[in-house]
Scaffold this motif. Structure first.
Motif, short mmCIF file in Angstrom:
data_model
loop_
_atom_site.label_atom_id
_atom_site.label_comp_id
_atom_site.label_asym_id
_atom_site.label_seq_id
_atom_site.Cartn_x
_atom_site.Cartn_y
_atom_site.Cartn_z
N ASP A 188 0.83 -1.17 0.00
CA ASP A 188 0.00 0.00 0.00
C ASP A 188 0.88 1.23 0.00
OD1 ASP A 188 -2.98 -0.41 0.24
OD2 ASP A 188 -2.25 -1.86 1.71
N PRO A 189 0.36 2.35 -0.52
CA PRO A 189 1.13 3.59 -0.43
C PRO A 189 1.28 4.01 1.01
CG PRO A 189 -1.08 4.04 -1.19
CD PRO A 189 -0.93 2.55 -1.18
N PRO A 190 2.41 4.57 1.41
CA PRO A 190 2.57 5.03 2.79
C PRO A 190 1.65 6.20 3.09
CG PRO A 190 4.44 5.70 1.46
CD PRO A 190 3.62 4.79 0.61
N PRO A 191 1.01 6.21 4.24
CA PRO A 191 0.16 7.33 4.60
C PRO A 191 0.95 8.63 4.63
CG PRO A 191 -0.14 5.50 6.12
CD PRO A 191 1.07 5.19 5.29
N ALA A 192 0.34 9.70 4.21
CA ALA A 192 1.02 10.99 4.16
C ALA A 192 0.09 12.09 4.65
CB ALA A 192 1.51 11.29 2.74
N PHE A 193 0.65 13.21 4.93
CA PHE A 193 -0.08 14.34 5.50
C PHE A 193 -1.13 14.88 4.53
CE2 PHE A 193 0.14 19.13 5.81
CZ PHE A 193 -0.86 19.21 6.75
N GLY A 194 -2.32 15.11 5.03
CA GLY A 194 -3.36 15.76 4.25
C GLY A 194 -4.34 14.85 3.56
N ARG A 195 -4.25 13.53 3.76
CA ARG A 195 -5.11 12.64 3.00
C ARG A 195 -6.56 12.71 3.45
NH1 ARG A 195 -1.94 10.44 6.55
NH2 ARG A 195 -2.64 8.93 8.10
N TYR A 196 -6.85 13.21 4.65
CA TYR A 196 -8.23 13.32 5.12
C TYR A 196 -8.66 14.78 5.33
CZ TYR A 196 -7.11 8.45 6.18
OH TYR A 196 -6.70 7.14 6.10
N LEU A 197 -7.98 15.69 4.68
CA LEU A 197 -8.27 17.12 4.82
C LEU A 197 -9.20 17.59 3.71
CD1 LEU A 197 -7.55 19.84 6.25
CD2 LEU A 197 -5.71 20.07 4.58
N PRO A 198 -10.32 18.26 4.04
CA PRO A 198 -11.21 18.77 2.99
C PRO A 198 -10.58 19.95 2.26
CG PRO A 198 -11.97 19.47 5.15
CD PRO A 198 -10.84 18.52 5.39
N LEU A 199 -10.82 20.03 0.95
CA LEU A 199 -10.22 21.06 0.12
C LEU A 199 -11.29 21.97 -0.47
CD1 LEU A 199 -7.64 18.96 -1.92
CD2 LEU A 199 -7.44 19.90 0.37
N HIS A 200 -10.83 23.11 -0.97
CA HIS A 200 -11.69 23.99 -1.74
C HIS A 200 -12.18 23.22 -2.97
CE1 HIS A 200 -12.97 27.33 -4.26
NE2 HIS A 200 -12.85 28.14 -3.22
N PRO A 201 -13.46 23.37 -3.36
CA PRO A 201 -13.95 22.66 -4.54
C PRO A 201 -13.06 22.88 -5.75
CG PRO A 201 -15.78 23.65 -3.39
CD PRO A 201 -14.53 24.15 -2.71
N GLY A 202 -12.71 21.81 -6.43
CA GLY A 202 -11.85 21.90 -7.60
C GLY A 202 -11.21 20.56 -7.91
N LEU A 203 -10.36 20.54 -8.93
CA LEU A 203 -9.68 19.33 -9.38
C LEU A 203 -8.20 19.39 -9.00
CD1 LEU A 203 -9.80 16.66 -11.02
CD2 LEU A 203 -9.25 18.03 -13.05
N TYR A 204 -7.69 18.28 -8.49
CA TYR A 204 -6.31 18.19 -8.02
C TYR A 204 -5.66 16.94 -8.61
CZ TYR A 204 -8.27 21.41 -4.60
OH TYR A 204 -8.90 22.47 -4.00
#
Length: 417
Positions: free
Chosen positions: A28-44
């Motif tokens: 599995d990919p290693p967990p990293a900072f920000g994976r459960y943080l809500p973002l401003h609507p848009g594409l990333y």
């Protein structure tokens, strides 16, 4: 560059390389900072290039072995390099309709694309090369394999807490969030049933995930998640059916701690723990460490025996992997995030099972035919391949994340901006 929680910076902070290492086989990919943080609507967009030598593994008892397939004898490895692109779309849903739950929060849709290069080296590669002269593998056209597309990943979910639509558009938001995700992996990747390792998996998988994000103080972040993943039947398991026909379900826990070192630079440390259920193997056709058959005639030149794996269903003792790692991330601009990531396994166990053989005399006779004598042969310990392997080798990755810009996918007349 200043990055003190402007709307653009808040969005980019959630774009570390979650895909540091592609899970082409078991990792599995290693967990990293920000994976459960809500973002401003848009594409990333998140991209990463990872490398894993996969020249060491854990056996069923949890002991580290200097080979990816120790029961084959000598040293074997499945080196893998991978490129992954993940598109994340954060969006409100029916915002102007006032539908309970759906209209009041943001949601997440994700598409994951992969391209992997996987090779087999060492003793197992020699076994593949010599298979044309081995009667035990005459039903399989064994070969090494190379690069190919990986399986497709689809995910959809909602932020249960901490992501009201008004807040994700730039207003003040709670220092916490809770994300629920449903995921599906489709076996569209390159798969070679005659190779020890492939880019694709040849089986569907589904998972449910729950993850939380908490900011105890400015510049410090804690994230934790739990996952349950179920695998479906593989109707053509690879390499003589030494890959599981049905992989055991996974239970995964991840935890990460992140700290801002200075403006634009963040350091992340994480821990990861996976426990997999018992894997099922159906009717293995051969093994690299087959036992010698018994010669039953007084004169071996007159009558010889050979052997074959006894047909049946076999289970191993399950798999596990525990590792730690870290990442250093730098905001090269307000839209571009670069990262360097490293992971080090601490413990684990791989699938192994006892495979009995049946001797037959004369060699090559058809079981049940006239004059074909069957007797109990030797038993060998066999390494489960594919998803049954847990590797002890360190992994590293480079990542790049890009923000395509802020804004909704569809106009929302009358919505408060």
């Amino acid at each position: 560059m200043s990055c003190r929680w402007s709307p653009a910076c808040r969005a980019l902070l959630a774009l570390p390389a979650l895909l540091c290492i592609t899970p082409a086989l078991a990792a599995d990919p290693p967990p990293a900072f920000g994976r459960y943080l809500p973002l401003h609507p848009g594409l990333y967009l998140e991209t990463s290039y990872g490398q894993d030598d996969r020249d060491r593994s854990y056996d069923q008892q949890g002991h580290e072995q200097p080979s990816a397939a120790p029961q084959a004898g000598g040293q074997s490895a499945f080196p893998e390099s991978s490129f992954t692109a993940r598109f994340n779309w954060h969006f409100p849903l029916f915002e102007g309709e006032g539908i309970p739950f759906l209209s009041s929060r943001t949601h997440l849709a994700r598409l994951t694309l992969r391209h992997n290069r996987v090779r087999t080296r060492g003793v197992l590669a020699d076994f593949v090369a010599d298979s044309s002269d081995d009667a035990s593998t005459e039903a399989d056209d064994l070969r090494n394999n190379g690069s190919g597309l990986g399986d497709l990943g689809f995910e959809f979910g909602s932020f249960l807490l901490g992501a009201p639509v008004s807040a994700t558009r730039g207003g003040a938001r709670p220092p916490y969030s809770l994300l629920a995700l449903l995921g599906l992996t489709a076996p569209f990747g390159s798969y070679d049933r005659d190779a020890p390792a492939s880019s694709g998996r040849n089986t569907w998988a589904a998972q449910v995930q729950l993850g939380g994000h908490w900011q105890p103080r400015p510049g410090s972040y804690i994230e934790a998640g739990i996952r349950y993943r179920e695998y479906f039947q593989n109707y053509d398991p690879a390499f003589g059916a030494l890959e599981p026909a049905n992989q055991g379900d996974d239970r995964i826990i991840d935890l990460s701690l992140s700290q801002r070192l200075w403006s634009g630079v963040y350091l992340t440390a994480y821990g990861y723990d996976r426990h997999g259920g018992r894997n099922l193997y159906e009717n293995p056709r051969f093994s690299p460490n087959a036992p010698a058959p018994v010669v039953v005639a007084p004169d071996p030149a007159e009558l010889l025996s050979d052997n074959f794996p006894t047909p049946g269903s076999y289970r191993d003792g399950g798999t596990a992997l525990r590792e730690v790692g870290g990442g250093l991330q730098w905001f090269a601009s307000q839209r571009l995030l670069l990262g360097l990531h490293y992971s080090q396994p601490l413990s684990g166990k791989s699938g192994q099972f006892l495979l009995p053989y049946t001797d037959r005399t004369p060699a090559g006779c058809v079981p049940g035919g006239v004059g074909c004598v069957l007797s109990e042969g030797g038993t060998v310990l066999v390494d489960g391949l594919g998803a049954a392997r847990s590797y002890a080798s360190p992994r590293w990755a480079l990542s790049l994340a890009w923000q395509f810009g802020l804004g909704d996918a569809y106009p929302c007349p009358g919505c408060t901006r």
